[in-house]
Design a protein around this motif. Structure first.
Motif, PDB file in Angstrom:
ATOM      1  N   THR A 186       0.592  -1.273   0.139  1.00  0.00           N
ATOM      2  CA  THR A 186       0.149   0.059  -0.097  1.00  0.00           C
ATOM      3  C   THR A 186       0.464   1.542  -0.167  1.00  0.00           C
ATOM      4  O   THR A 186       0.925   1.942  -0.509  1.00  0.00           O
ATOM      5  CB  THR A 186      -1.090  -0.077   1.739  1.00  0.00           C
ATOM      6  N   ILE A 187       1.974   0.757   0.561  1.00  0.00           N
ATOM      7  CA  ILE A 187       3.144   2.088   0.468  1.00  0.00           C
ATOM      8  C   ILE A 187       4.020   2.781  -1.036  1.00  0.00           C
ATOM      9  O   ILE A 187       3.779   3.870  -1.402  1.00  0.00           O
ATOM     10  CB  ILE A 187       3.887   1.999   1.835  1.00  0.00           C
ATOM     11  N   ALA A 200      -3.147   8.954  -2.854  1.00  0.00           N
ATOM     12  CA  ALA A 200      -3.005   7.827  -2.706  1.00  0.00           C
ATOM     13  C   ALA A 200      -3.920   7.532  -2.284  1.00  0.00           C
ATOM     14  O   ALA A 200      -4.513   8.670  -1.282  1.00  0.00           O
ATOM     15  CB  ALA A 200      -1.958   8.121  -2.350  1.00  0.00           C
ATOM     16  N   THR A 201      -4.037   6.050  -2.246  1.00  0.00           N
ATOM     17  CA  THR A 201      -5.944   5.670  -1.430  1.00  0.00           C
ATOM     18  C   THR A 201      -5.153   4.087  -1.479  1.00  0.00           C
ATOM     19  O   THR A 201      -4.630   3.392  -1.219  1.00  0.00           O
ATOM     20  CB  THR A 201      -7.013   5.470  -2.752  1.00  0.00           C
ATOM     21  N   PHE A 202      -5.957   4.207   0.011  1.00  0.00           N
ATOM     22  CA  PHE A 202      -5.091   3.154   0.894  1.00  0.00           C
ATOM     23  C   PHE A 202      -6.598   2.806   1.913  1.00  0.00           C
ATOM     24  O   PHE A 202      -7.827   3.480   2.128  1.00  0.00           O
ATOM     25  CB  PHE A 202      -4.260   3.955   2.148  1.00  0.00           C
ATOM     26  N   PRO A 203      -7.003   1.607   2.007  1.00  0.00           N
ATOM     27  CA  PRO A 203      -7.955   0.651   2.528  1.00  0.00           C
ATOM     28  C   PRO A 203      -7.983   1.892   3.644  1.00  0.00           C
ATOM     29  O   PRO A 203      -7.074   2.011   4.303  1.00  0.00           O
ATOM     30  CB  PRO A 203      -8.247  -0.478   3.149  1.00  0.00           C
ATOM     31  N   GLY A 204      -9.444   2.586   3.845  1.00  0.00           N
ATOM     32  CA  GLY A 204      -9.781   3.178   5.315  1.00  0.00           C
ATOM     33  C   GLY A 204      -9.874   4.985   5.174  1.00  0.00           C
ATOM     34  O   GLY A 204     -10.248   5.226   5.390  1.00  0.00           O
ATOM     35  N   ASN A 205      -9.020   5.048   4.345  1.00  0.00           N
ATOM     36  CA  ASN A 205      -8.769   6.803   4.329  1.00  0.00           C
ATOM     37  C   ASN A 205      -8.803   7.042   3.017  1.00  0.00           C
ATOM     38  O   ASN A 205      -9.538   8.409   2.909  1.00  0.00           O
ATOM     39  CB  ASN A 205      -7.276   6.749   4.120  1.00  0.00           C
TER      40      ASN A 205
END
Length: 273
Positions: A186-187, A200-205
């Motif tokens: 993810t990073i 930048a998209t990540f689970p939960g944000n």
């Protein structure tokens, strides 16, 4: 992920004769599978590998991946060392170590861990073959994977003579393990997106450009994937040509960026000197 043991099996077509062999392999697939897991980024690849096997059971391997739709250089290079032993005509035990080199911001799930220790056991039962494998992957993260595979080799017939064989080996594989590697994925994905001017998209944000992995539950040990494999092979003298298909279904706690179901199509060619 291509393991050293797969090359080892192809290299030993005649196990009654112990000799030094070199096996060259070229493989291509429609997508990268990491223990049955793939991201939403489709990554077709080609792999070239060479394995030197000694009569003692010791073997050395070197291989390189090239993702066909990502970057201009090599996507991964592997150096491996392994040993296995046939205790009888049914039981084989093996151990192997692989060190991998990845470019910066690699899109591969396994790029978090550039070292892998593998221990395997294969036992030939009356009607099928059962293989159990333990992998400890370490580097930037640390992960453990357990794999259980049951397979059955079925000869379909010969071509001109009995040494030219067509056969299939359907297999069902269950994989369980941890998912710490997903934190690094993810990073690095966020860095790639930001370099392209994307959020930048990540689970939960929900689209935030802040790199965060706090919602990634990755340290617990869970069922990762169910994998059905169907290779069709033609074996003649010193080479094996193969068409293969794999269908993978992820476990109930799969991460958001991973495809829940995935089909893989591949071709492979092995030549033993």
């Amino acid at each position: 992920m291509i393991s050293l043991s797969s090359f080892q099996i192809k290299a030993q077509q005649d196990t009654t004769i112990k000799k030094t062999t070199i096996t060259a392999a070229v493989l291509s697939n429609s997508n990268v599978s990491y223990y049955g897991q793939s991201t939403n980024e489709k990554l077709p690849y080609i792999l070239v590998n060479a394995t030197l096997r000694l009569p003692s059971g010791l073997y050395f391997s070197v291989g390189s991946y090239k993702l066909l739709n990502y970057g201009s250089g090599l996507s991964e290079t592997d150096l491996g060392l392994g040993f296995d032993h046939d205790f009888n005509d049914k039981l084989n035990l093996g151990a192997a170590y692989t060190h991998s080199f990845f470019p910066a911001n690699s899109p591969l799930l396994r790029a978090a861990n550039d070292n892998n220790l593998n221990f395997s056991a294969t036992y030939a039962l009356p009607y099928f073959k059962s293989a159990f494998s333990i992998d400890y992957s370490f580097g930037e993260q640390n992960d453990v994977f357990l794999s259980l595979t049951n397979s059955k080799e079925i000869t379909l017939g010969s071509f001109f003579n009995e040494k030219n064989l067509f056969y299939i080996e359907p297999a069902l594989e269950l994989v369980a393990g941890t998912m710490n590697f997903y934190k690094t994925y993810t990073i690095t994905k966020g860095k790639r997106d930001q370099s392209k001017g994307k959020a930048a998209t990540f689970p939960g944000n929900s689209g935030s450009s802040t790199i965060s992995t706090t919602n990634v539950e990755s340290s617990s040990f869970n069922l990762l994937s169910y994998n059905f494999k169907l290779p069709l092979s033609f074996s003649r003298a010193n080479y094996v040509a193969e068409l293969n298909y794999q269908f993978s279904v992820l476990g109930p706690k799969a991460q958001e960026e991973l495809k829940k179901q995935q089909s893989y199509f591949g071709v492979a060619f092995y030549y033993q000197f």
